[in-house]
Design a protein around this motif. Sequence first.
Motif: not given
Length: 321
Positions: A258-271, A274-284
């Motif tokens: 299930g983890l592997a399938r989720y990681l593969l899904m992330l490659r196909r689904n950029p949006s 981005r949910r795992h990356l958008d937080w970065r804009g508020s931090y140093s």
Amino acid sequence: MCVATVGFVSILGVSLLWLPEPRVVEPRVSEVNRPVTLLIWTHPFGHYSRPPDCFELYQIDQCTLTDDARAYPHADAVIVHHREVATGKADLPPEPRPRAQKWIWMNFESPTHTPRLGHFEDVFNLTMTYRTDSDIFVPYGYLFPRARRNKGAPNHFVHPLRVPTRSRLYRPRLVVWVVSNWSESHARVAFYYRLTRHIRVDVFGRAGRPDAKGQQRGAPGRKAGAIPVVLGPSRQNYERFLPPEAFIHVDDFPTVRGLARYLLMLRRNPSRMRRHLDWRGSYSMHQASFWAEHYCTACNAVMRNRGRTDVVQHLAGWFES
């Protein structure tokens, strides 16, 4: 670069701590503190580095750092790095120690790579590690909101995090593991074998494996925009240090497949990625400077603990807990 960094890490591996208040070196008021001499007993792992100027780096005044053993009789404190004394490459400082001198146990390895702890019970006065309950706490790094100034840290130790652009989300490698210590008995190694049945994992680092590729060490995945995949402590433990969306925990999935399938899904689904990356804009990110920050932080702690003479008890039980 890769889309996801498979950390397979313990809390040590989460090297960027998200803390309510930055735990940084604070300057001391020199008028109310007499000078402190701190002796570096051994250079960690045998790699020489010139003792830093704590005032120049962190505005800590009245702090003298030296690696000259002749300073031992009048040193206020001695930093002892665990690896050298545990492996017999160096002896402990001689007894009896000078009156009121403090011995500091310094270690930034995981418990599985910290041998012979039982030999050092009732020896040290202060501990300095990445654990938040150390006497002297120095994390590998930490996150802080950009709106809050990182007091005491020079600009070259502070790195604003960026949210990758859409084009940067498409990368040739999906999952990578950067590992230096490899043992077939490690739970993370067993998990790696299980995961590679379902998805390719590129291995880098000083792992000692015949097929390990490259010699990259300490790859700055947080700065590169990778998404950590973690195991070991619970998700709740990790969320003490990181925003909940900043990582993927293996326990979030009922199966490795299930983890592997989720990681593969992330490659196909950029949006979704981005949910795992958008937080970065508020931090140093503050990245610890090895070993200058450790020495200067220790000197600062010695100033605050002049009258303390108690001994660290149950060192092994504490650090292995």
